[in-house]
Design an enzyme around this catalytic site. Sequence first.
Site, PDB file in Angstrom:
ATOM      1  N   ASP A  98       0.895  -1.139  -0.088  1.00  0.00           N
ATOM      2  CA  ASP A  98       0.055  -0.085  -0.028  1.00  0.00           C
ATOM      3  C   ASP A  98       1.045   1.075  -0.364  1.00  0.00           C
ATOM      4  O   ASP A  98       2.060   1.474   0.806  1.00  0.00           O
ATOM      5  CB  ASP A  98      -0.766   0.159   1.448  1.00  0.00           C
ATOM      6  CG  ASP A  98      -2.026   1.049   1.131  1.00  0.00           C
ATOM      7  OD1 ASP A  98      -2.958   1.187   0.196  1.00  0.00           O
ATOM      8  OD2 ASP A  98      -1.667   1.983   2.161  1.00  0.00           O
TER       9      ASP A  98
ATOM     10  N   GLU B 252       1.303  -0.530  -5.205  1.00  0.00           N
ATOM     11  CA  GLU B 252       0.093   0.208  -5.256  1.00  0.00           C
ATOM     12  C   GLU B 252       0.529   1.728  -5.275  1.00  0.00           C
ATOM     13  O   GLU B 252       0.355   2.350  -4.425  1.00  0.00           O
ATOM     14  CB  GLU B 252      -0.820  -0.226  -4.181  1.00  0.00           C
ATOM     15  CG  GLU B 252      -2.130   0.797  -4.468  1.00  0.00           C
ATOM     16  CD  GLU B 252      -2.619   1.730  -3.500  1.00  0.00           C
ATOM     17  OE1 GLU B 252      -3.572   2.459  -3.826  1.00  0.00           O
ATOM     18  OE2 GLU B 252      -1.579   1.991  -2.659  1.00  0.00           O
TER      19      GLU B 252
END
Length: 677
Positions: free
Chosen positions: A396, A425
């Site tokens: 993330d 990401e």
Amino acid sequence: MTGRADLRLGISDVAPVVSCGSFSARAVVGEHLPITATVFREGHDAVAANVVWTAPGEDDAKSPFVRMAKLPPEPDRWIAGVVPDREGRWTFRIEAWSDPLETWKHAVEVKVEAGQGAEELANDLEEGARLLDRVAADADPDWRDRVTAAAAALRDEAQELTVRIAPALAAGLQKYLREHPVRELVTRSQEYEIWVDRREALYGSWYEFFPRSEGPVVGGKPTHGTFATAADRLPAIADMGFDIVYLPPIHPIGTVNRKGPNSSQFPGGNPHEIGPDDVGSPWAIGSAEGGHDAVHPQLGTMADFRAFVARTRELGMEIALDFALQAAPDHPWVEAHPEWFTTKPDGTIAYAENPPKKYQDIYPVNFDNDPEGFYAECLRVVRVWIEAGVKIFRVDNPHTKPLNFWHWLIWEVKKTDPDVLFLAEAFTRPAMMHQLARIGFTQSYTYFTWRTERDELEDYGRELATNSHYMRPNFFVNTPDILHESLQFGGPPMFKIRAVLAAMMSPTWGVYSGFELFEHVAVKPGSEEYLDSEKYSLRPRDWEAAEASGRSLAPYLRRLNGIRRAHPALQQLRTLRFHSVDNPNLLCFSKTDPGSQDAVIVVVNLSSHNAQIGTTSLDLPTLGLDWHERFGVTDEITGAHYDWGQFNYLELDPYREPAHVFAVSLPRPVQFPPPVA
């Protein structure tokens, strides 16, 4: 002065090379990898080159001779193809050398064609014989006599010139001489690295869902799902043909400043008051119940998670787990290691902000106060989940953390677990996105979601194919954060269009659950956030009812993934090529599988509201065909057959079928590398 002045022959522009060799280029097991270089020399004597391609743990002596071929149209550009057969750190270098056999052959052919006789070629004939003597000294027993006989023929003054040179110029012997050349003035480039991953680093179909939304609905109200109830969803995901099941964070969720439905701030109007429906964001990690190495108690135990992983594997899939380096205010790290966070002048810890957005439920980590301690903790956490069966991590927001940290962590993990993969990401600026890939991330999220026009898609596809030696894309059609306006207003045909584009253009693509139910309502106009976002609420779905009533895209996704599995060409990125169509609302591209007869041509109507007609102008040589050739194509979606050539008329109605996915009947394998010009 810089550079290598000791290079006798010219070697430049070697590829694939990342940042001048500072980082490893990337490939996967079984992938056809092109290695290219510019090789040249002074004067007119022939120059040639080969690749020294060395497997992990082996030395150059065991490397096969891989000769490079000319790569048209540039006269000094050379190429060779290699195929790694195992994971790990491979190396290669280029060797350039003077090719006296080719120099001799060219000179003799030119002089004979000019009408020169044996007397004028006396020195040439003897030079050729001496070169063949050198080959014969090391020749295979099966070839030694033939090479020696060719040398003797060159010296046989009793024969006519054409008879003397014929054995040396025979096609069979010339092929042997190319494979066993005389090499002079051998010049070596520096050594470069290729990190080879398992196949899933390049090819896979991802499905994201929240296990907590897979609980039963009781009395009209959703209840929190567990790993056991979520496992009931796995067969349907496998049936749609997905390979990777991606789970958002599964850790305990913070209670301090927990967000409510639709990211409402402070549930119940009080920072410490949490309502029964306020499940919080899974990315607000950590509470008194544990941190990044723990399982949310409402999902189950670590044993339950292991059982979930095992069930996923039984169905032919594997788990990807979110790795989010941030903490809720009540994460155990906050009390035990306050130095891992940033403290404001008033003594409070800074929460996450992306002005004007505020994330009071999340504390960002400070990587600089205690790098040794925090780095070690991150590595420990990753290994906890590797031991639990996780081999893929979706990271993330890696672009908000230091690059040197990721470089260290990824390669520390790969020292012991080379099959572990990392997906970045990173919806961020291009420079950061590309650098994350260079330093070691296996895959990256991309700008695909926001590329909707033909020119945008073509430009972006070319960029990704060009950089495929280090950056592998993952085309997600939607995410919990991204509901693009094309899906909000494009209707069901647009869901098909985006699925075809993602699944056919990129070897790896992904779907966030709800896409197959055409979920398209935003929280407010102009937003890409879903209404009643699953990030903050339970969102149970009646999958069976939707499919039974025909209101599900699941059968279409199943078909697309089946086509991807059936065609190795669609599992490639390097071979993506775009073709001309005389309608800007139609996109045409192809992929081939080097060394095989598998090729696919895709034509997509980019308009979800109107039928489009057009005529293709295919670049047939990219398919290994001549410009005049005809060939058969079969639409893998509808089953229709057509006879095609360079120019082909087509019509696509989005309400019937917005795309053609043609399997091409090639008459011969696509050559790799290309033949000598």
